[in-house]
Design a protein around this motif. Sequence first.
Motif, short mmCIF file in Angstrom:
data_model
loop_
_atom_site.label_atom_id
_atom_site.label_comp_id
_atom_site.label_asym_id
_atom_site.label_seq_id
_atom_site.Cartn_x
_atom_site.Cartn_y
_atom_site.Cartn_z
N ASP A 173 67.04 -89.48 13.94
CA ASP A 173 67.81 -88.46 14.66
C ASP A 173 67.24 -88.19 16.05
O ASP A 173 67.92 -87.60 16.89
CB ASP A 173 67.81 -87.15 13.86
CG ASP A 173 68.44 -87.31 12.49
OD1 ASP A 173 69.59 -87.77 12.44
OD2 ASP A 173 67.77 -86.99 11.50
N VAL A 174 66.02 -88.62 16.28
CA VAL A 174 65.35 -88.35 17.55
C VAL A 174 65.38 -89.57 18.47
O VAL A 174 65.67 -89.45 19.67
CB VAL A 174 63.90 -87.91 17.30
CG1 VAL A 174 63.16 -87.69 18.62
CG2 VAL A 174 63.87 -86.66 16.44
N LEU A 175 65.10 -90.75 17.92
CA LEU A 175 64.95 -91.94 18.75
C LEU A 175 66.28 -92.49 19.22
O LEU A 175 67.27 -92.51 18.47
CB LEU A 175 64.20 -93.02 17.96
CG LEU A 175 62.79 -92.68 17.49
CD1 LEU A 175 62.17 -93.86 16.77
CD2 LEU A 175 61.91 -92.26 18.67
N TYR A 181 59.67 -95.01 20.21
CA TYR A 181 59.11 -93.68 20.40
C TYR A 181 60.02 -92.91 21.34
O TYR A 181 60.78 -93.49 22.13
CB TYR A 181 57.67 -93.73 20.95
CG TYR A 181 57.54 -94.45 22.26
CD1 TYR A 181 57.68 -93.78 23.47
CD2 TYR A 181 57.28 -95.82 22.28
CE1 TYR A 181 57.56 -94.44 24.67
CE2 TYR A 181 57.16 -96.50 23.48
CZ TYR A 181 57.30 -95.81 24.68
OH TYR A 181 57.20 -96.48 25.86
N GLY A 182 59.97 -91.61 21.24
CA GLY A 182 60.85 -90.83 22.09
C GLY A 182 60.71 -89.33 21.86
O GLY A 182 60.03 -88.88 20.92
N ALA A 204 58.04 -91.36 16.58
CA ALA A 204 57.55 -92.70 16.89
C ALA A 204 57.54 -93.53 15.62
O ALA A 204 57.43 -92.99 14.50
CB ALA A 204 56.15 -92.64 17.50
N ARG A 205 57.67 -94.83 15.79
CA ARG A 205 57.53 -95.74 14.64
C ARG A 205 56.95 -97.05 15.15
O ARG A 205 57.11 -97.43 16.32
CB ARG A 205 58.85 -95.96 13.94
CG ARG A 205 59.93 -96.59 14.77
CD ARG A 205 61.21 -96.68 13.97
NE ARG A 205 62.36 -96.92 14.81
CZ ARG A 205 63.60 -96.52 14.51
NH1 ARG A 205 63.83 -95.86 13.39
NH2 ARG A 205 64.59 -96.78 15.33
N THR A 206 56.26 -97.73 14.25
CA THR A 206 55.62 -98.98 14.62
C THR A 206 55.53 -99.89 13.42
O THR A 206 55.52 -99.43 12.26
CB THR A 206 54.22 -98.72 15.19
OG1 THR A 206 53.66 -99.95 15.65
CG2 THR A 206 53.30 -98.11 14.14
N ASP A 207 55.48 -101.21 13.69
CA ASP A 207 55.29 -102.18 12.62
C ASP A 207 53.84 -102.15 12.16
O ASP A 207 52.91 -101.91 12.96
CB ASP A 207 55.64 -103.59 13.11
CG ASP A 207 57.11 -103.73 13.46
OD1 ASP A 207 57.92 -102.96 12.92
OD2 ASP A 207 57.44 -104.60 14.30
N THR A 702 71.23 -81.20 25.56
CA THR A 702 70.29 -82.01 24.78
C THR A 702 69.85 -83.19 25.63
O THR A 702 70.67 -83.85 26.27
CB THR A 702 70.92 -82.53 23.49
OG1 THR A 702 71.25 -81.42 22.64
CG2 THR A 702 69.97 -83.44 22.73
N ALA A 703 68.55 -83.45 25.65
CA ALA A 703 68.00 -84.58 26.37
C ALA A 703 67.20 -85.44 25.41
O ALA A 703 66.46 -84.92 24.57
CB ALA A 703 67.13 -84.11 27.53
N ARG A 704 67.36 -86.77 25.54
CA ARG A 704 66.62 -87.72 24.69
C ARG A 704 66.04 -88.81 25.58
O ARG A 704 66.70 -89.35 26.46
CB ARG A 704 67.54 -88.35 23.64
CG ARG A 704 68.17 -87.35 22.69
CD ARG A 704 69.23 -88.01 21.83
NE ARG A 704 68.66 -88.84 20.80
CZ ARG A 704 69.39 -89.65 20.01
NH1 ARG A 704 70.71 -89.73 20.19
NH2 ARG A 704 68.81 -90.37 19.08
N PHE A 705 64.78 -89.14 25.33
CA PHE A 705 64.11 -90.19 26.09
C PHE A 705 63.39 -91.14 25.14
O PHE A 705 62.90 -90.72 24.11
CB PHE A 705 63.08 -89.59 27.06
CG PHE A 705 63.70 -88.72 28.12
CD1 PHE A 705 64.18 -89.29 29.28
CD2 PHE A 705 63.79 -87.35 27.93
CE1 PHE A 705 64.75 -88.49 30.25
CE2 PHE A 705 64.34 -86.55 28.90
CZ PHE A 705 64.83 -87.12 30.07
#
Length: 705
Positions: A173-175, A181-182, A204-207, A702-705
């Motif tokens: 819902d964020v990224l 990441y965001g 954030a998420r990562t492998d 709403t702002a998303r980066f």
Amino acid sequence: MTYDRSSASTLLAGTAMALALLATAAPVKAQDAAATDLQQINIEGDSDGDGIIDIPAAVSKADRVKIQEDYAGDIAQVLRSSPGTFTREPSDQPGITVNIRGLQGMGRVNSMIDGVPQTFRNLSGHGGTFDNMLYVEQNMLVGVDVTRGAVSGAEGMGTLAGAANFRTLDVDDVLLPGRDYGVMTSVRAGTNGFDYSRLLTGAARTDIGGEGEVGVVGALSDTKKSPYDNGDGVTYPFAGDQHPKSGLFKINLSPDSDHKLALGAIWYGNDFLPGSSGYNWQIENQTYTAKYTYQPGSDLIDLSINAYLNITDLEFDGSNGNVTTFDGRKGTNTTTGFDISNRMRFDLSDETELKLTYGGAYSRDKYEGNAKRGANPDGTLVKAGVFSEATITHGIFDLTGGLRYDYWSLEGISGYDAPGTNGCAADGQPCPMEELSRDGGDVNPKITLAARPLDWLQPYVTYAHTSRPPTAAEMFYPGGHSFDGSSDPVNNNPNLLPEKSRGWEFGVNMTTDDLLTPGDTAWLKVGYFHNRIRDYITYDIGEDGAARWVNVDGTTVMKGLEVEGGYDAGRYYAGFSLTLADTNQPEGAAAGVGGDTGRLPDDFATIDLGMRFLDEALTVGGRMRYVGKSKQAYINQEMAFELDAYTLFDAHASWQINENAKIFVNVENVFDESYMKANAGLMDSYGGVKNGRGRTFIIGATARF
């Protein structure tokens, strides 16, 4: 008991405004407008029915856009826009009580946050209620799923009328799409008592090697509200200040494609002064979840294991100065539980498929208060059960058979001796009397036959049994005037029986494309329900003159028609819902006083129309909300308050400026109508001032980066 996050609020305010300005000014690559990568705009009455149109059951769903942008975060109005669904909505109480088909409170509806039952209750004041109340900060919500009637699986354990699950923010819902990441921030401000609302969240998420992945999300949120004016320009006296604050943290771990573990925690804090109570409430709500799934790609294994903990703390801090008898009241409601289920699939022949789901669930709901508990008894309700459901598909037919066994047990005490009486120490706390316990169980079957004679048509019929056990609040009721912590066992009713419903549902789902113009989509869900409830529990006065909760003789019948649909042609859209029902429940003596009950209007409807411009980046819509005549219970039928029907009009708009920024505007009650809300509680009607909010403007970004 305090909940001070002033530093978090300062961070939210500064960061939200800065990010919103940066997002608006963010450069957009020079390219053809048709190729601009914008976020998909969803609307009420989505083109595919929000994924519910193929489900042969009375289900509704709302997404984040509908909640946060179309309704400015007002989740009560979102629920009321679904057929057969309403809320108890006193203007002075932020706790959410969901009503499904005329039934609410005492576990009749399983109201959940991320699948965790919310069972807190606190009776305070003659206009109070024992209804369960759910506390969640509006900015944390990304969806709500409602099931009316018999509910499958763990969510249906000990539930009479249905379930509502409030879903909160997660990593996706964020990224932004394709990002690892965001940050997302939202801010809105308004008029007429809506001061501001702020959200700051990062993910954030990562492998982690191979097919593994880990993701985290955290959020802080708050909303500030003040007294508002009704349509007559009169400030409503019971809607005081409140400033709920919330935090959220979740981590999702997938070591490979087969295993997934999700851990979550949500905190909520608020203080407010309900006019029906006379005491300032301080509420803290904590919800913790652990969810594990194992999906190895086998038709025989699709395993799900969930565990949860919910703690709701209440305190009367004595800060209001109106009344003092119960100042210092403290109470804690603790709910723990787990469930496990597995899904299997078999191909029996080229045209026949079998799907099987089975599992078990357990929950423990405990309330413990101090000597100022008043009419809220200590007690523990345990619910446990096993369930199974099998669907055979052959040709155009789907036959689903379900069977569940729900066990319950209650433990409590018959009452309390006041200090200095019956051997109770004079300088101590009230002493518990006799310990009481009861238990029981019910077998509840369910069967559904659905057909697909045409691609666009799915009729279905369901017959189901449901039941819900009595609660500790009902069985161990200590009387309404336990001022010194003592109570009289005469108010108990250890012989209470579970409520049991036998219900039919007839429905049809219809969907089609290219109805009026090429590429358009239309969908419609129509359902009729007829439920017969035995041993309905209500608050009454017995032949001995004592007030207690009792089972009503005979059968209570509730029935009605529910319609929901939508149309989407890209440039313009429509969504609507309609309820025509008779869901009056039995009322005992002194109804509405010390045990307020929900009385719904027989008819209510919502229509939402809108258009899209600028390659569908700009949406402009209007909404009509109609609520028919209703009653507010008070003492008896003759003294009940008659509430007039009302029709309100709202407006909303949103503009996706670019991938990073979106702004939205809401106008509630455009024509500044004066009205009394249905099912708002006794004190709202007794006060004599109409409680409907007057014209209110809200603008947000709403702002998303």
